[in-house]
Scaffold this motif. Structure first.
Motif, PDB file in Angstrom:
ATOM      1  N   VAL A 308       0.838  -1.199   0.000  1.00 39.90           N
ATOM      2  CA  VAL A 308       0.000   0.000   0.000  1.00 39.90           C
ATOM      3  C   VAL A 308       0.877   1.256   0.000  1.00 39.90           C
ATOM      4  O   VAL A 308       0.605   2.221  -0.724  1.00 39.90           O
ATOM      5  CB  VAL A 308      -0.973  -0.018   1.212  1.00 39.90           C
ATOM      6  N   ALA A 309       1.983   1.220   0.759  1.00 44.44           N
ATOM      7  CA  ALA A 309       2.883   2.384   0.808  1.00 44.44           C
ATOM      8  C   ALA A 309       3.543   2.616  -0.556  1.00 44.44           C
ATOM      9  O   ALA A 309       3.666   3.762  -1.016  1.00 44.44           O
ATOM     10  CB  ALA A 309       3.946   2.180   1.883  1.00 44.44           C
ATOM     11  N   THR A 310       3.951   1.522  -1.219  1.00 46.37           N
ATOM     12  CA  THR A 310       4.562   1.669  -2.551  1.00 46.37           C
ATOM     13  C   THR A 310       3.561   2.293  -3.527  1.00 46.37           C
ATOM     14  O   THR A 310       3.902   3.216  -4.272  1.00 46.37           O
ATOM     15  CB  THR A 310       5.010   0.293  -3.095  1.00 46.37           C
ATOM     16  N   LEU A 311       2.333   1.775  -3.520  1.00 44.07           N
ATOM     17  CA  LEU A 311       1.333   2.294  -4.465  1.00 44.07           C
ATOM     18  C   LEU A 311       1.003   3.756  -4.151  1.00 44.07           C
ATOM     19  O   LEU A 311       0.776   4.567  -5.064  1.00 44.07           O
ATOM     20  CB  LEU A 311       0.059   1.434  -4.439  1.00 44.07           C
ATOM     21  N   ASP A 312       1.029   4.094  -2.866  1.00 38.48           N
ATOM     22  CA  ASP A 312       0.757   5.475  -2.477  1.00 38.48           C
ATOM     23  C   ASP A 312       1.864   6.391  -3.001  1.00 38.48           C
ATOM     24  O   ASP A 312       1.596   7.476  -3.529  1.00 38.48           O
ATOM     25  CB  ASP A 312       0.675   5.546  -0.947  1.00 38.48           C
TER      26      ASP A 312
END
Ligand SMILES: [Zn+2]
Length: 404
Positions: A308-312
């Motif tokens: 989720v952090a990467t996609l954010d």
């Protein structure tokens, strides 16, 4: 884009007639079923001219009469609809690991959708032999269905100049390649025009004609393949720039200290928000991308914090690029394509945040950012759209019609 170009011609009777035939054909496309009287009333052409033009379009089997009559006071009118049953438009998209082919009828109905694995090979000749074999099969399929091919347009991920020469397709390893000429030879001068264009440009045309925002006059399509590029439609027309190289948003630098890009520079949008950034790999294997993206989607759905952090962070970088496009072009809609589509639920919130921060006009200038609904063969479908655009602008099959 047209490989067999004609120079400027003085306007003469044939040109005027070709233009008027195109006006009537477009009217029927948009308003069918409609009567000859409707066409005359809306186009300003007189009734005798409309009758003659309609007769010509019926002869060419582009338009046909239906038994329907209009429910109105006075004499019932014979209604007209698009015909096109003896024709097909073909679009082909060359990707790093696959070739997609789409054939549509005159009204845009799908006749065929194929996807075959492909290798660009060690040379353009080797790669084009594979593409030529696929195209020959599509053409022969259309011949079996007794359809005449109206034209073929090929989408390439790279810089394609206005003459249709592929200048650089880095992910295919091609340079200065006349693939339209190669295909014409492979097809033994097929008698229909072959056009070559950039994949983002053709995908934008597909969205304009067939997408959820079809008819939008200001639209930007952003490819999310190994490369990132934009197809730009402004005031209803595809904008290519002087030599045809517009839309290379993927190589706008977001961070001079950022990761190295395929182009040799650092911190390009493509390096910071392309599929490589999602997969955290500079050179993801084309054959593996589909599977790896599915895994990213699975992890994101499960709420995996790292994913989720990467996609954010990818979404925020993408949002910076999208903001540049929105400030510069003020599109009504910006459409995310390719691998961005399955990732859109996680990318869009960060993109919206960046737009709110960075676009000077309120509400992002009215721009909606959405995921494409056309799927992975949008650029191939756009190839067919490009052929239909040529027909709609007066390059009609058969007879004397010609538009410079
Ligand atoms: Zn770059």
């Amino acid at each position: 884009m047209i490989t067999s170009t004609t120079g400027p011609q003085p306007a003469d009777f044939a040109d005027v007639r070709a233009t008027n035939l195109a006006v009537v054909l477009r009217f029927v496309r948009e308003h069918a079923p409609c009567s000859r009287a409707d066409i005359a009333a809306s186009t300003g052409l007189n009734k005798a001219t409309v009758s003659s033009l309609v007769a010509d379009l019926i002869d060419r089997r582009l338009v046909r009469e239906t038994g329907l009559t209009e429910n109105r006071v006075g004499r019932p009118a014979t209604m007209l609809v698009l015909d096109g049953s003896p024709y097909a438009a073909i679009g082909v998209e060359i990707n790093v690991d696959s070739v997609s082919a789409v054939a549509t009828g005159l009204a845009g109905e799908r006749l065929l959708t194929w996807r075959r694995s492909f290798s660009a090979g060690d040379s353009v000749n080797q790669g084009m032999a594979g593409v030529g074999a696929i195209v020959r099969r599509v053409v022969s399929r259309m011949a079996k269905e007794e359809r005449q091919v109206l034209g073929l347009a090929v989408a390439v991920p790279g810089l394609v100049d206005v003459q249709g020469t592929v200048r650089i397709a880095p992910n295919l390893g091609w340079r200065d390649a006349d693939i339209g000429g190669d295909l014409a030879k492979a097809l033994r001068d097929p008698g229909f025009p072959i056009q070559v264009d950039n994949d983002a440009n053709l995908a934008a045309l597909a969205e304009q004609r067939f997408g959820a925002h079809s008819g939008a006059s200001d639209l930007v399509y952003l490819t999310g393949e190994i490369g990132v590029g934009a197809g730009v439609i402004l005031d209803g027309r595809l904008r290519r720039g002087g030599l045809g190289y517009s839309g290379e948003i993927g190589h706008v630098q977001l961070d001079p200290e950022g990761p190295e890009c395929h182009c040799g520079r650092r911190g390009c949008l493509e390096a910071m928000a392309g599929i490589g950034a999602v997969l955290q790999s500079k050179d993801p294997s084309p054959a593996e991308i589909q599977v790896e993206i599915e895994e990213v989607v699975r992890l994101a759905r499960a709420g995996d914090p790292g994913t989720v952090a990467t996609l954010d962070s990818v979404g925020a970088n993408l949002g910076k690029g999208v903001s540049i496009l929105v400030n510069l072009l003020n599109p009504e809609v910006l459409i995310l394509g390719g691998y961005y589509v399955p990732l859109a639920p996680w990318l869009l919130p960060a993109i919206q945040e960046e737009l709110a921060d960075r676009v000077i006009a309120a509400e992002a200038g009215g721009c909606q950012v959405v995921a494409s609904t056309l799927g992975h063969d949008a650029a191939a479908l756009g190839g067919a759209a490009r052929v239909l655009d040529s027909i709609d602008s007066g390059r009609l099959p058969g007879g004397f019609a010609r538009i410079p």
